[in-house]
Design a protein around this motif. Structure first.
Motif, PDB file in Angstrom:
ATOM      1  N   ALA A 281      -1.418  82.283 -31.432  1.00  0.00           N
ATOM      2  CA  ALA A 281      -0.955  80.894 -31.422  1.00  0.00           C
ATOM      3  C   ALA A 281      -0.340  80.518 -32.769  1.00  0.00           C
ATOM      4  CB  ALA A 281      -2.123  79.972 -31.110  1.00  0.00           C
ATOM      5  N   PRO A 282       0.694  79.667 -32.762  1.00  0.00           N
ATOM      6  CA  PRO A 282       1.313  79.257 -34.033  1.00  0.00           C
ATOM      7  C   PRO A 282       0.293  78.548 -34.914  1.00  0.00           C
ATOM      8  CG  PRO A 282       2.628  78.552 -32.137  1.00  0.00           C
ATOM      9  CD  PRO A 282       1.331  79.047 -31.598  1.00  0.00           C
ATOM     10  N   PRO A 283       0.382  78.756 -36.223  1.00  0.00           N
ATOM     11  CA  PRO A 283      -0.550  78.097 -37.139  1.00  0.00           C
ATOM     12  C   PRO A 283      -0.529  76.583 -36.934  1.00  0.00           C
ATOM     13  CG  PRO A 283       0.758  79.743 -38.311  1.00  0.00           C
ATOM     14  CD  PRO A 283       1.331  79.642 -36.934  1.00  0.00           C
ATOM     15  N   GLY A 284      -1.702  75.974 -36.907  1.00  0.00           N
ATOM     16  CA  GLY A 284      -1.784  74.525 -36.762  1.00  0.00           C
ATOM     17  C   GLY A 284      -1.922  74.053 -35.333  1.00  0.00           C
ATOM     18  N   SER A 285      -1.642  74.934 -34.357  1.00  0.00           N
ATOM     19  CA  SER A 285      -1.797  74.528 -32.964  1.00  0.00           C
ATOM     20  C   SER A 285      -3.197  74.883 -32.492  1.00  0.00           C
ATOM     21  CB  SER A 285      -0.755  75.205 -32.080  1.00  0.00           C
ATOM     22  OG  SER A 285      -1.020  76.595 -32.014  1.00  0.00           O
ATOM     23  N   ALA A 286      -3.687  74.150 -31.519  1.00  0.00           N
ATOM     24  CA  ALA A 286      -5.001  74.460 -30.951  1.00  0.00           C
ATOM     25  C   ALA A 286      -4.998  74.054 -29.492  1.00  0.00           C
ATOM     26  CB  ALA A 286      -6.103  73.720 -31.708  1.00  0.00           C
ATOM     27  N   GLY A 287      -5.876  74.656 -28.725  1.00  0.00           N
ATOM     28  CA  GLY A 287      -6.018  74.266 -27.324  1.00  0.00           C
ATOM     29  C   GLY A 287      -4.758  74.496 -26.510  1.00  0.00           C
TER      30      GLY A 287
ATOM     31  N   VAL B 179      10.307  86.918 -20.708  1.00  0.00           N
ATOM     32  CA  VAL B 179       9.464  85.834 -20.206  1.00  0.00           C
ATOM     33  C   VAL B 179       9.539  84.651 -21.167  1.00  0.00           C
ATOM     34  CG1 VAL B 179       7.109  85.169 -19.558  1.00  0.00           C
ATOM     35  CG2 VAL B 179       7.863  87.534 -19.194  1.00  0.00           C
ATOM     36  N   ARG B 180       9.804  83.468 -20.625  1.00  0.00           N
ATOM     37  CA  ARG B 180       9.798  82.250 -21.453  1.00  0.00           C
ATOM     38  C   ARG B 180       8.741  81.304 -20.901  1.00  0.00           C
ATOM     39  NH1 ARG B 180      14.813  82.582 -24.248  1.00  0.00           N
ATOM     40  NH2 ARG B 180      14.572  80.485 -25.086  1.00  0.00           N
ATOM     41  N   LEU B 181       7.724  81.032 -21.720  1.00  0.00           N
ATOM     42  CA  LEU B 181       6.619  80.167 -21.304  1.00  0.00           C
ATOM     43  C   LEU B 181       6.646  78.863 -22.103  1.00  0.00           C
ATOM     44  CD1 LEU B 181       3.687  82.786 -21.266  1.00  0.00           C
ATOM     45  CD2 LEU B 181       5.241  82.153 -19.397  1.00  0.00           C
ATOM     46  N   ARG B 182       6.060  77.809 -21.523  1.00  0.00           N
ATOM     47  CA  ARG B 182       5.870  76.560 -22.266  1.00  0.00           C
ATOM     48  C   ARG B 182       4.393  76.201 -22.238  1.00  0.00           C
ATOM     49  NH1 ARG B 182       9.002  73.206 -19.541  1.00  0.00           N
ATOM     50  NH2 ARG B 182       7.444  71.788 -18.694  1.00  0.00           N
ATOM     51  N   PHE B 183       3.886  75.862 -23.414  1.00  0.00           N
ATOM     52  CA  PHE B 183       2.484  75.474 -23.558  1.00  0.00           C
ATOM     53  C   PHE B 183       2.411  74.043 -24.092  1.00  0.00           C
ATOM     54  CE2 PHE B 183       2.482  80.062 -24.069  1.00  0.00           C
ATOM     55  CZ  PHE B 183       1.266  80.507 -23.583  1.00  0.00           C
ATOM     56  N   THR B 184       1.330  73.354 -23.756  1.00  0.00           N
ATOM     57  CA  THR B 184       0.992  72.147 -24.505  1.00  0.00           C
ATOM     58  C   THR B 184      -0.112  72.515 -25.489  1.00  0.00           C
ATOM     59  OG1 THR B 184      -0.598  71.481 -22.810  1.00  0.00           O
ATOM     60  CG2 THR B 184       1.622  70.548 -22.667  1.00  0.00           C
ATOM     61  N   ALA B 185      -0.203  71.755 -26.580  1.00  0.00           N
ATOM     62  CA  ALA B 185      -1.186  72.061 -27.614  1.00  0.00           C
ATOM     63  C   ALA B 185      -1.711  70.766 -28.215  1.00  0.00           C
ATOM     64  CB  ALA B 185      -0.557  72.919 -28.714  1.00  0.00           C
ATOM     65  N   GLU B 186      -2.934  70.858 -28.729  1.00  0.00           N
ATOM     66  CA  GLU B 186      -3.454  69.762 -29.548  1.00  0.00           C
ATOM     67  C   GLU B 186      -3.082  70.119 -30.975  1.00  0.00           C
ATOM     68  OE1 GLU B 186      -7.523  70.504 -28.850  1.00  0.00           O
ATOM     69  OE2 GLU B 186      -7.262  70.417 -26.674  1.00  0.00           O
TER      70      GLU B 186
END
Lengths: 164, 171
Positions: free
Chosen positions: B106-112, B162-169
Motif C-alpha cells: 500500500a502507498p505510504p500514508g494510506s490505510a484500510g 490490471v487496473r484496480l481502484r481502491f478507497t483508503a482511509e
C-alpha cells in the motif's frame, strides 16, 4: 427451469469453481438472468479463524466477477456448448472493464446476475450487465469481451497464444 | 469425487501455512483491513503467498511503485474445478494476485485499502500451475482514492494488465 444438469452441459467449470446455481431466464443470443447463492461452506471461507470479524466474511470480490462471467459465458455458449475443456474450443475472457462493487455480499445472500450481449464480431462476444442482492446493486460490469480459442493452443509448454 | 477430496485437502493445507506466513507480515506492514476487516488474511480464492520484491517507494511524476511475486502452486484450491484434467489459473485469480499484492504494498500514508473497482483488465496469455507471477505495480492518487495499474508476467511473457481502484482511509 434451467438447473445444474443444463448448466453443466454448457460450462466446463466444476467444484469449487462452478459459481452458478440456476438460470431463471434465458433468451438465446440476447440476455440471461442467473442465480448464485453464497454459502459459508465454500472453500474460500476455510482459512478464516476464530478471530475473524463480520467483514471478513464478505464474499471475495473477484469471485463475484467470476460468477457473473459464468452467466455471461453460459449466454455466449448456450447454442454451441463446449463443456469438455480438453477438446474443442475454450471460452476465454480477453478483457473486462468498468467493474464496480457496490456492497459486500455475505453468506446467505442470493446474487441475481443479468448479462446481455451487446455485440458479436467473428469469434468474439461483447457482454455487459451486473448483479443484485435482494434488488440492491452489488456489482456492475461495463464490458466483458469473450473469445473462443482451440483448446490445443492453451497447453503448457507451447508458446503463449495471443488473446485479444 | 476425486476433485472434491483434492480441493478440500489442498485448501486446508495451504490455509494453515498461509495463516502463519502472512498474518505477521501483513500485520506489521499495517496495510490490510478492508472496511473493518480483522488483521487475518482476507477470504480469498488464492492461497499462494505474496512475496514483496520491492516495497512501495516514490516513483516519477508523483507515482508510487512496487513489485511482488506470486508462485501459483499446483495445489491451489481452484484447480480441480478450473478445469477438470486441464488446470488453468482463472483470470479472476490473476486479478486477485494483483489485489493481494496491492494490499501488501500500500502507498505510504494510506490505510484500510478496500477494492471498489476493476477499472480494466486484459488477459494476454494463460497462467498454469507452477507459474511464478511477477507483478509490477504503479500507484497513483491519494486523498482517499488510490488506483493501482499492474503488469503481470510469467516466465513466458506478459500474462495480464490490471487496473484496480481502491478507497483508503488517509492517515
Amino acid at each position: 427451469m434451467i438447473g445444474q444438469l443444463e448448466i453443466r452441459r454448457v460450462l466446463p467449470h466444476r467444484f469449487p469453481m462452478l459459481l452458478l446455481d440456476r438460470v431463471t431466464e434465458l433468451v438465446p443470443g440476447r440476455r440471461v438472468t442467473a442465480v448464485k447463492a453464497v454459502t459459508c461452506n465454500e472453500p474460500w471461507y476455510q482459512g478464516l479463524g476464530p478471530d475473524a470479524v463480520a467483514a471478513d466474511y464478505a464474499y471475495p470480490r473477484v469471485l463475484l466477477l467470476e460468477s457473473w462471467c459464468q452467466s455471461a459465458g453460459l449466454l455466449a455458449t448456450w447454442e454451441s456448448p463446449e463443456p469438455d475443456a480438453l477438446e474443442g474450443r475454450v471460452m476465454l475472457f480477453g478483457s473486462v472493464s468498468g467493474v464496480e462493487y457496490h456492497r459486500p455480499v455475505l453468506p446467505g445472500d442470493v446474487l441475481e446476475h443479468r448479462a446481455a450481449i451487446t455485440r458479436v464480431v467473428d469469434d468474439t462476444v461483447i457482454i455487459e450487465g451486473g448483479a443484485t442482492v435482494a434488488g440492491e446493486p452489488a456489482l456492475t460490469v461495463g464490458l466483458a469481451v469473450l473469445a473462443f480459442r482451440p483448446a490445443g493452443e492453451l497447453r503448457p509448454g507451447d508458446p503463449a497464444p495471443a488473446l485479444p | 469425487m476425486t476433485g472434491t477430496i483434492g480441493a478440500a485437502g489442498a485448501a486446508g493445507a495451504v490455509g494453515s501455512a498461509g495463516a502463519v506466513g502472512d498474518v505477521g507480515s501483513i500485520g506489521s506492514a499495517g496495510t490490510l483491513g478492508s472496511a473493518g476487516a480483522s488483521s487475518t488474511r482476507p477470504c480469498s480464492p488464492v492461497a499462494a503467498r505474496v512475496e514483496v520484491v520491492r516495497p512501495a517507494a516514490a516513483g516519477d511524476r508523483g507515482t508510487v511503485r512496487a513489485a511482488t511475486a506470486v508462485t501459483v502452486g499446483e495445489d491451489e484450491t481452484v484447480f480441480p474445478g478450473h478445469y477438470p484434467g486441464f488446470p488453468i489459473f482463472p483470470g479472476v485469480c490473476v486479478i486477485e494476485c494483483v489485489h493481494l499484492s496491492g494490499l501488501r504494498t500500500a502507498p505510504p500514508g494510506s490505510a484500510g485499502l478496500e477494492l471498489v473497482a476493476v477499472e480494466s483488465t486484459r488477459f494476454l496469455s494463460p497462467v498454469f500451475p507452477g507459474d511464478r507471477l511477477a507483478v509490477d505495480l504503479v500507484w497513483t492518487g491519494g486523498t482517499g482514492v488510490w488506483k493501482c495499474a499492474a503488469k503481470v508476467a510469467t516466465e513466458r511473457g506478459a500474462a495480464a494488465q490490471v487496473r484496480l481502484r481502491f478507497t483508503a482511509e488517509e492517515a
